[in-house]
Design a protein around this motif. Structure first.
Motif, PDB file in Angstrom:
ATOM      1  N   GLY A 170      -3.950  10.825   6.829  1.00  0.00           N
ATOM      2  CA  GLY A 170      -3.378  10.286   5.603  1.00  0.00           C
ATOM      3  C   GLY A 170      -4.388   9.452   4.841  1.00  0.00           C
ATOM      4  N   LEU A 171      -4.126   9.277   3.573  1.00  0.00           N
ATOM      5  CA  LEU A 171      -4.941   8.447   2.704  1.00  0.00           C
ATOM      6  C   LEU A 171      -4.028   7.397   2.088  1.00  0.00           C
ATOM      7  CD1 LEU A 171      -7.755   8.045   1.383  1.00  0.00           C
ATOM      8  CD2 LEU A 171      -6.935   9.479  -0.499  1.00  0.00           C
ATOM      9  N   MET A 172      -4.406   6.119   2.241  1.00  0.00           N
ATOM     10  CA  MET A 172      -3.612   5.008   1.705  1.00  0.00           C
ATOM     11  C   MET A 172      -4.395   4.264   0.643  1.00  0.00           C
ATOM     12  SD  MET A 172      -0.695   4.996   3.351  1.00  0.00           S
ATOM     13  CE  MET A 172       0.021   3.374   3.149  1.00  0.00           C
ATOM     14  N   TYR A 173      -3.693   3.787  -0.386  1.00  0.00           N
ATOM     15  CA  TYR A 173      -4.273   2.960  -1.441  1.00  0.00           C
ATOM     16  C   TYR A 173      -3.665   1.568  -1.350  1.00  0.00           C
ATOM     17  CZ  TYR A 173      -5.603   1.154  -5.983  1.00  0.00           C
ATOM     18  OH  TYR A 173      -6.124   0.369  -6.992  1.00  0.00           O
ATOM     19  N   ASP A 174      -4.502   0.555  -1.253  1.00  0.00           N
ATOM     20  CA  ASP A 174      -4.049  -0.840  -1.169  1.00  0.00           C
ATOM     21  C   ASP A 174      -4.014  -1.445  -2.564  1.00  0.00           C
ATOM     22  OD1 ASP A 174      -4.050  -0.680   1.652  1.00  0.00           O
ATOM     23  OD2 ASP A 174      -6.198  -1.104   1.699  1.00  0.00           O
ATOM     24  N   PHE A 175      -2.826  -1.881  -2.975  1.00  0.00           N
ATOM     25  CA  PHE A 175      -2.663  -2.478  -4.319  1.00  0.00           C
ATOM     26  C   PHE A 175      -3.072  -3.943  -4.309  1.00  0.00           C
ATOM     27  CE2 PHE A 175       0.039   1.195  -4.374  1.00  0.00           C
ATOM     28  CZ  PHE A 175      -0.142   1.701  -5.640  1.00  0.00           C
ATOM     29  N   LEU A 208     -10.311  -3.797  14.479  1.00  0.00           N
ATOM     30  CA  LEU A 208     -11.303  -3.721  15.548  1.00  0.00           C
ATOM     31  C   LEU A 208     -12.693  -4.102  15.051  1.00  0.00           C
ATOM     32  CD1 LEU A 208     -10.212  -0.312  17.110  1.00  0.00           C
ATOM     33  CD2 LEU A 208      -9.713  -2.607  17.978  1.00  0.00           C
ATOM     34  N   SER A 209     -12.979  -3.758  13.793  1.00  0.00           N
ATOM     35  CA  SER A 209     -14.273  -4.056  13.169  1.00  0.00           C
ATOM     36  C   SER A 209     -14.053  -4.060  11.654  1.00  0.00           C
ATOM     37  CB  SER A 209     -15.318  -3.012  13.554  1.00  0.00           C
ATOM     38  OG  SER A 209     -15.015  -1.759  12.953  1.00  0.00           O
ATOM     39  N   ASP A 210     -15.129  -4.159  10.888  1.00  0.00           N
ATOM     40  CA  ASP A 210     -14.992  -4.119   9.430  1.00  0.00           C
ATOM     41  C   ASP A 210     -14.516  -2.759   8.934  1.00  0.00           C
ATOM     42  OD1 ASP A 210     -15.730  -6.740   9.164  1.00  0.00           O
ATOM     43  OD2 ASP A 210     -17.844  -6.289   8.747  1.00  0.00           O
ATOM     44  N   THR A 211     -14.687  -1.707   9.733  1.00  0.00           N
ATOM     45  CA  THR A 211     -14.320  -0.368   9.271  1.00  0.00           C
ATOM     46  C   THR A 211     -13.167   0.268  10.043  1.00  0.00           C
ATOM     47  OG1 THR A 211     -16.085   0.544  10.645  1.00  0.00           O
ATOM     48  CG2 THR A 211     -16.591   0.205   8.334  1.00  0.00           C
ATOM     49  N   SER A 234     -13.009   1.987   1.718  1.00  0.00           N
ATOM     50  CA  SER A 234     -13.477   1.035   0.714  1.00  0.00           C
ATOM     51  C   SER A 234     -12.512  -0.143   0.701  1.00  0.00           C
ATOM     52  CB  SER A 234     -13.554   1.693  -0.661  1.00  0.00           C
ATOM     53  OG  SER A 234     -12.254   1.962  -1.153  1.00  0.00           O
ATOM     54  N   GLU A 235     -12.674  -1.027  -0.277  1.00  0.00           N
ATOM     55  CA  GLU A 235     -11.773  -2.174  -0.386  1.00  0.00           C
ATOM     56  C   GLU A 235     -10.334  -1.734  -0.670  1.00  0.00           C
ATOM     57  OE1 GLU A 235     -11.265  -5.847  -3.433  1.00  0.00           O
ATOM     58  OE2 GLU A 235     -13.288  -5.525  -2.655  1.00  0.00           O
ATOM     59  N   SER A 267       0.849  -1.184   0.000  1.00  0.00           N
ATOM     60  CA  SER A 267       0.000   0.000   0.000  1.00  0.00           C
ATOM     61  C   SER A 267       0.886   1.237   0.000  1.00  0.00           C
ATOM     62  CB  SER A 267      -0.946   0.007   1.202  1.00  0.00           C
ATOM     63  OG  SER A 267      -0.230  -0.001   2.412  1.00  0.00           O
ATOM     64  N   ALA A 268       0.363   2.313  -0.551  1.00  0.00           N
ATOM     65  CA  ALA A 268       1.095   3.580  -0.622  1.00  0.00           C
ATOM     66  C   ALA A 268       0.099   4.715  -0.445  1.00  0.00           C
ATOM     67  CB  ALA A 268       1.810   3.704  -1.959  1.00  0.00           C
ATOM     68  N   GLY A 269       0.592   5.839   0.072  1.00  0.00           N
ATOM     69  CA  GLY A 269      -0.313   6.955   0.280  1.00  0.00           C
ATOM     70  C   GLY A 269       0.405   8.247   0.620  1.00  0.00           C
ATOM     71  N   VAL A 270      -0.391   9.243   0.985  1.00  0.00           N
ATOM     72  CA  VAL A 270       0.106  10.570   1.329  1.00  0.00           C
ATOM     73  C   VAL A 270      -0.455  10.969   2.690  1.00  0.00           C
ATOM     74  CG1 VAL A 270       0.382  11.312  -1.064  1.00  0.00           C
ATOM     75  CG2 VAL A 270      -1.795  11.694   0.097  1.00  0.00           C
ATOM     76  N   ASN A 271       0.223  11.920   3.342  1.00  0.00           N
ATOM     77  CA  ASN A 271      -0.250  12.422   4.624  1.00  0.00           C
ATOM     78  C   ASN A 271       0.070  13.898   4.770  1.00  0.00           C
ATOM     79  OD1 ASN A 271       2.306  12.881   6.305  1.00  0.00           O
ATOM     80  ND2 ASN A 271       2.613  10.783   5.579  1.00  0.00           N
ATOM     81  N   VAL A 272      -0.700  14.583   5.598  1.00  0.00           N
ATOM     82  CA  VAL A 272      -0.460  15.981   5.970  1.00  0.00           C
ATOM     83  C   VAL A 272      -0.649  16.088   7.473  1.00  0.00           C
ATOM     84  CG1 VAL A 272      -1.135  16.972   3.754  1.00  0.00           C
ATOM     85  CG2 VAL A 272      -2.853  16.683   5.535  1.00  0.00           C
ATOM     86  N   GLY A 273       0.067  17.040   8.098  1.00  0.00           N
ATOM     87  CA  GLY A 273      -0.052  17.162   9.542  1.00  0.00           C
ATOM     88  C   GLY A 273       0.350  18.523  10.062  1.00  0.00           C
ATOM     89  N   LEU A 274       0.025  18.744  11.319  1.00  0.00           N
ATOM     90  CA  LEU A 274       0.408  19.953  12.034  1.00  0.00           C
ATOM     91  C   LEU A 274       1.508  19.611  13.022  1.00  0.00           C
ATOM     92  CD1 LEU A 274      -3.123  21.429  12.788  1.00  0.00           C
ATOM     93  CD2 LEU A 274      -1.474  22.196  11.060  1.00  0.00           C
ATOM     94  N   PRO A 275       2.674  20.277  12.913  1.00  0.00           N
ATOM     95  CA  PRO A 275       3.771  20.025  13.850  1.00  0.00           C
ATOM     96  C   PRO A 275       3.357  20.397  15.275  1.00  0.00           C
ATOM     97  CG  PRO A 275       4.561  21.182  11.920  1.00  0.00           C
ATOM     98  CD  PRO A 275       3.064  21.214  11.854  1.00  0.00           C
ATOM     99  N   ILE A 276       3.818  19.606  16.240  1.00  0.00           N
ATOM    100  CA  ILE A 276       3.544  19.878  17.647  1.00  0.00           C
ATOM    101  C   ILE A 276       4.839  19.758  18.435  1.00  0.00           C
ATOM    102  CG2 ILE A 276       1.125  19.176  17.528  1.00  0.00           C
ATOM    103  CD1 ILE A 276       1.909  16.512  18.763  1.00  0.00           C
ATOM    104  N   GLY A 277       4.840  20.275  19.652  1.00  0.00           N
ATOM    105  CA  GLY A 277       6.023  20.205  20.506  1.00  0.00           C
ATOM    106  C   GLY A 277       7.190  20.963  19.912  1.00  0.00           C
ATOM    107  N   ASP A 278       8.394  20.376  19.981  1.00  0.00           N
ATOM    108  CA  ASP A 278       9.607  21.010  19.461  1.00  0.00           C
ATOM    109  C   ASP A 278       9.464  21.393  17.993  1.00  0.00           C
ATOM    110  OD1 ASP A 278      10.804  20.522  21.936  1.00  0.00           O
ATOM    111  OD2 ASP A 278      11.742  18.652  21.253  1.00  0.00           O
TER     112      ASP A 278
END
Length: 152
Positions: free
Chosen positions: A147-152, A91-94, A122-123, A24-35
């Motif tokens: 993040g959003l991941m795509y499963d190949f 934990l569950s189907d989702t 989704s699948e 699987s491959a994907g992208v992510n975005v975030g807000l820095p915290i702490g240091d």
């Protein structure tokens, strides 16, 4: 550095068993915290995983990618390459809980960890919320992101 990237790519792409779940491959975005919030305005990156089924609810494998932290007020940006072991518990189907633990390769690299909550869209697509950090040399480079991941 090129040797480390080659080794990481070989480890991720060169694995295979009859019990493999896949890549699987994907992208992510975030807000820095702490240091990190003192030197960066936002974080973004790419993630790659190769996971194996341990049983119906648990998968394990390797995780890597590239995480960027933008420079704040004209300061330099920072980045690291995580090389980690990954685990996900369904934990569950989702929903699933997961964690990546390993080493963050950077100028001042250190212990890398990333707990996460995964939502199965989704699948083929997963949405995750995570805390990602590299701790070393007396400071921690961390962010809270999605993040959003795509499963190949």
């Amino acid at each position: 550095m090129k040797k480390l990237l080659f080794i990481a790519a070989f480890a991720i792409f060169g694995l295979g068993t009859a019990n493999a779940q896949g890549f699987s491959a994907g992208v992510n975005v975030g807000l820095p915290i702490g240091d990190a919030s003192n030197v960066s305005s936002f974080a973004f990156g790419v993630d790659v995983n190769y996971m194996f089924n341990a049983d119906e609810d648990f998968t394990y494998g390797l995780a890597s990618g590239l995480q960027f932290y933008s420079g704040k007020n004209g300061g330099p940006s920072q980045d690291f390459i995580p090389l980690a072991l990954a685990g996900r518990y369904k934990l569950s189907d989702t929903f699933a809980l997961g964690a990546d633990v390993g080493y963050g390769i950077a100028t001042n690299g250190g212990f890398y960890y990333r707990p996460m909550l995964v939502y199965n869209l989704s699948e083929k697509f997963d949405l995750n919320a995570s805390y990602s950090a590299v701790s070393g040399s007396g400071s921690t480079l961390a962010n809270v992101g999605v993040g959003l991941m795509y499963d190949f």
